[in-house]
Design a protein around this motif. Structure first.
Motif, PDB file in Angstrom:
ATOM      1  N   MET A   1      23.475  57.037  32.864  1.00 31.10           N
ATOM      2  CA  MET A   1      22.797  56.062  33.713  1.00 31.10           C
ATOM      3  C   MET A   1      23.172  54.646  33.287  1.00 31.10           C
ATOM      4  O   MET A   1      23.187  54.341  32.104  1.00 31.10           O
ATOM      5  N   ILE A   2      23.466  53.804  34.275  1.00 32.98           N
ATOM      6  CA  ILE A   2      23.727  52.392  34.021  1.00 32.98           C
ATOM      7  C   ILE A   2      22.413  51.623  34.168  1.00 32.98           C
ATOM      8  O   ILE A   2      21.664  51.840  35.121  1.00 32.98           O
ATOM      9  N   LYS A   3      22.136  50.708  33.230  1.00 34.74           N
ATOM     10  CA  LYS A   3      20.989  49.819  33.338  1.00 34.74           C
ATOM     11  C   LYS A   3      21.447  48.389  33.059  1.00 34.74           C
ATOM     12  O   LYS A   3      22.404  48.175  32.303  1.00 34.74           O
ATOM     13  N   ALA A   4      20.761  47.419  33.679  1.00 34.73           N
ATOM     14  CA  ALA A   4      21.183  46.026  33.565  1.00 34.73           C
ATOM     15  C   ALA A   4      20.026  45.111  33.234  1.00 34.73           C
ATOM     16  O   ALA A   4      18.910  45.296  33.740  1.00 34.73           O
ATOM     17  N   ILE A   5      20.303  44.117  32.400  1.00 33.68           N
ATOM     18  CA  ILE A   5      19.361  43.033  32.117  1.00 33.68           C
ATOM     19  C   ILE A   5      19.924  41.776  32.760  1.00 33.68           C
ATOM     20  O   ILE A   5      21.107  41.464  32.585  1.00 33.68           O
ATOM     21  N   VAL A   6      19.102  41.069  33.523  1.00 32.99           N
ATOM     22  CA  VAL A   6      19.529  39.852  34.213  1.00 32.99           C
ATOM     23  C   VAL A   6      18.559  38.727  33.871  1.00 32.99           C
ATOM     24  O   VAL A   6      17.347  38.871  34.048  1.00 32.99           O
ATOM     25  N   THR A   7      19.079  37.600  33.399  1.00 36.18           N
ATOM     26  CA  THR A   7      18.215  36.448  33.143  1.00 36.18           C
ATOM     27  C   THR A   7      18.231  35.512  34.353  1.00 36.18           C
ATOM     28  O   THR A   7      19.205  35.458  35.099  1.00 36.18           O
ATOM     29  N   GLY A   8      17.114  34.792  34.537  1.00 33.51           N
ATOM     30  CA  GLY A   8      17.009  33.906  35.700  1.00 33.51           C
ATOM     31  C   GLY A   8      17.111  34.693  36.993  1.00 33.51           C
ATOM     32  O   GLY A   8      17.741  34.252  37.956  1.00 33.51           O
ATOM     33  N   HIS A   9      16.461  35.852  37.032  1.00 33.73           N
ATOM     34  CA  HIS A   9      16.634  36.801  38.138  1.00 33.73           C
ATOM     35  C   HIS A   9      15.784  36.472  39.360  1.00 33.73           C
ATOM     36  O   HIS A   9      15.924  37.137  40.390  1.00 33.73           O
ATOM     37  N   SER A  10      14.912  35.475  39.273  1.00 35.23           N
ATOM     38  CA  SER A  10      13.916  35.273  40.337  1.00 35.23           C
ATOM     39  C   SER A  10      14.378  34.381  41.472  1.00 35.23           C
ATOM     40  O   SER A  10      13.687  34.261  42.484  1.00 35.23           O
ATOM     41  N   ALA A  11      15.541  33.744  41.339  1.00 37.61           N
ATOM     42  CA  ALA A  11      15.997  32.823  42.393  1.00 37.61           C
ATOM     43  C   ALA A  11      17.509  32.666  42.323  1.00 37.61           C
ATOM     44  O   ALA A  11      18.148  33.038  41.332  1.00 37.61           O
ATOM     45  N   GLY A  12      18.080  32.119  43.402  1.00 29.57           N
ATOM     46  CA  GLY A  12      19.487  31.761  43.411  1.00 29.57           C
ATOM     47  C   GLY A  12      20.421  32.920  43.125  1.00 29.57           C
ATOM     48  O   GLY A  12      20.238  34.037  43.618  1.00 29.57           O
TER      49      GLY A  12
ATOM     50  N   THR B   1      20.435  40.556  41.126  1.00 31.73           N
ATOM     51  CA  THR B   1      19.437  41.614  41.026  1.00 31.73           C
ATOM     52  C   THR B   1      19.456  42.501  42.261  1.00 31.73           C
ATOM     53  O   THR B   1      19.444  43.736  42.160  1.00 31.73           O
ATOM     54  N   ALA B   2      19.503  41.884  43.439  1.00 34.89           N
ATOM     55  CA  ALA B   2      19.544  42.656  44.685  1.00 34.89           C
ATOM     56  C   ALA B   2      20.812  43.506  44.773  1.00 34.89           C
ATOM     57  O   ALA B   2      20.770  44.660  45.218  1.00 34.89           O
ATOM     58  N   GLU B   3      21.927  42.945  44.338  1.00 34.60           N
ATOM     59  CA  GLU B   3      23.197  43.690  44.378  1.00 34.60           C
ATOM     60  C   GLU B   3      23.153  44.895  43.451  1.00 34.60           C
ATOM     61  O   GLU B   3      23.585  46.004  43.823  1.00 34.60           O
ATOM     62  N   LEU B   4      22.634  44.714  42.257  1.00 34.92           N
ATOM     63  CA  LEU B   4      22.547  45.822  41.309  1.00 34.92           C
ATOM     64  C   LEU B   4      21.583  46.896  41.804  1.00 34.92           C
ATOM     65  O   LEU B   4      21.889  48.096  41.746  1.00 34.92           O
ATOM     66  N   LEU B   5      20.423  46.474  42.287  1.00 36.66           N
ATOM     67  CA  LEU B   5      19.447  47.445  42.799  1.00 36.66           C
ATOM     68  C   LEU B   5      20.014  48.199  43.998  1.00 36.66           C
ATOM     69  O   LEU B   5      19.756  49.389  44.165  1.00 36.66           O
ATOM     70  N   GLY B   6      20.794  47.500  44.822  1.00 35.01           N
ATOM     71  CA  GLY B   6      21.434  48.144  45.960  1.00 35.01           C
ATOM     72  C   GLY B   6      22.424  49.217  45.548  1.00 35.01           C
ATOM     73  O   GLY B   6      22.728  50.127  46.324  1.00 35.01           O
ATOM     74  N   ARG B   7      22.921  49.123  44.327  1.00 36.56           N
ATOM     75  CA  ARG B   7      23.818  50.139  43.769  1.00 36.56           C
ATOM     76  C   ARG B   7      23.059  51.156  42.917  1.00 36.56           C
ATOM     77  O   ARG B   7      23.666  51.904  42.161  1.00 36.56           O
ATOM     78  N   ARG B   8      21.742  51.138  43.012  1.00 38.31           N
ATOM     79  CA  ARG B   8      20.861  52.051  42.288  1.00 38.31           C
ATOM     80  C   ARG B   8      20.970  51.884  40.767  1.00 38.31           C
ATOM     81  O   ARG B   8      20.885  52.861  40.010  1.00 38.31           O
ATOM     82  N   ILE B   9      21.160  50.645  40.345  1.00 37.51           N
ATOM     83  CA  ILE B   9      21.181  50.310  38.923  1.00 37.51           C
ATOM     84  C   ILE B   9      19.858  49.646  38.566  1.00 37.51           C
ATOM     85  O   ILE B   9      19.562  48.559  39.069  1.00 37.51           O
TER      86      ILE B   9
ATOM     87  N   GLY C   1      14.664  48.513  46.619  1.00 35.38           N
ATOM     88  CA  GLY C   1      14.735  49.101  45.284  1.00 35.38           C
ATOM     89  C   GLY C   1      13.784  48.477  44.293  1.00 35.38           C
ATOM     90  O   GLY C   1      14.029  48.507  43.090  1.00 35.38           O
ATOM     91  N   ALA C   2      12.675  47.914  44.783  1.00 28.10           N
ATOM     92  CA  ALA C   2      11.736  47.198  43.910  1.00 28.10           C
ATOM     93  C   ALA C   2      11.190  48.091  42.805  1.00 28.10           C
ATOM     94  O   ALA C   2      10.861  47.602  41.717  1.00 28.10           O
ATOM     95  N   GLU C   3      11.100  49.395  43.055  1.00 25.84           N
ATOM     96  CA  GLU C   3      10.543  50.295  42.041  1.00 25.84           C
ATOM     97  C   GLU C   3      11.457  50.404  40.819  1.00 25.84           C
ATOM     98  O   GLU C   3      11.020  50.813  39.740  1.00 25.84           O
TER      99      GLU C   3
END
Length: 246
Positions: free
Chosen positions: A1-12, A18-26, A43-45
């Motif tokens: 399983m791939i998992k990702a940490i993203v900083t400053g994920h709430s805007a811009g 974040t949306a791109e990664l979640l769209g790839r089920r990451i 993919g909010a869950e």
């Protein structure tokens, strides 16, 4: 399983990544001063969020001393860290910059990525592969009047990527990439700068007026494609606009 940490994920760009990664089920662990609201179908869950001021070194060190990072990556076979959070302030010549803004910018742009990279590598020794992406800037390689702090901190990310690559840690790839000029709130701040503080203000205003700014979603797609591709990390620094996809 791939998992990702993203900083400053709430805007811009961070929100787009974040949306791109979640769209790839990451699954994503987002670190920001604010939370991001997403519909369930986006993919909010699979999004975990921690409200954290990365410009406060004490707050970040306290968070890193806990178990949240280790728990998130515990079941990952591949792990990603995207150091995206940053600020362009203070803008102005040396001698006219606000001291508190200097300290905050140095911590957010450079201190936090270095602290997170160190903790991330230590927490992912069980992973078959781990990758770190520093979101850098053309300002790391070209000096601009009024941007002394921004240029210096982004250049620091480039050198960190180069040095870390030389460390030769097993399964670790790292790159510091300039993504180009993106239509975000940071660019709005740049356009609002006093030309006396930032002589190139008119140039950046013209980019917006002429429709030359990339969209966050477009850049996020290319960044993630490259981050997941076979070529990532072969060069420790680069410009997204000149790199092949995949």
């Amino acid at each position: 399983m791939i998992k990702a940490i993203v900083t400053g994920h709430s805007a811009g760009l961070g929100a787009a990544l974040t949306a791109e990664l979640l769209g790839r089920r990451i699954p994503v662990l987002g670190l920001s001063r604010r939370t991001l609201t997403l519909p369930a179908e986006a993919g909010a869950e699979a999004l975990q969020q921690h409200v954290l001021d990365l410009s406060d070194p004490g707050a970040l060190i306290t968070w890193l001393s806990g178990t949240a990072l280790a728990r998130f990556v515990a079941d990952a076979s591949h792990a990603l860290l995207i150091n995206n959070a940053g600020m362009v302030q203070p803008v102005g010549p040396c001698g006219a910059q606000d001291a508190a803004q200097i300290a905050a910018a140095v911590q957010l742009n450079l201190g936090a990525p270095l602290l997170l990279a160190n903790a991330f590598v230590a927490a992912t020794t069980h992973c078959a592969e781990r990758r770190i992406l520093h979101v850098s800037s053309g300002a790391a390689r070209n000096a601009y009047a009024g941007w002394g702090i921004y240029c210096a901190t982004k250049a620091g990310l480039d050198l960190h990527a180069q040095a870390t690559r030389l460390d030769g840690r097993p399964g670790l790839r790292i790159a510091s990439l300039a993504p180009g000029v993106i239509d975000t709130a940071m660019q709005a701040q740049v356009r609002a700068s006093d030309p006396a503080d930032f002589p190139l203000q008119a140039r950046f205003a013209a980019l917006k007026a002429d429709g030359q700014l990339s969209t966050p979603s477009e850049v996020a797609r290319r960044l993630v494609e490259y981050l997941l591709g076979h070529a990532f990390g072969h060069a420790p620094t680069g410009d997204l606009r000149t790199l092949p996809e995949g």
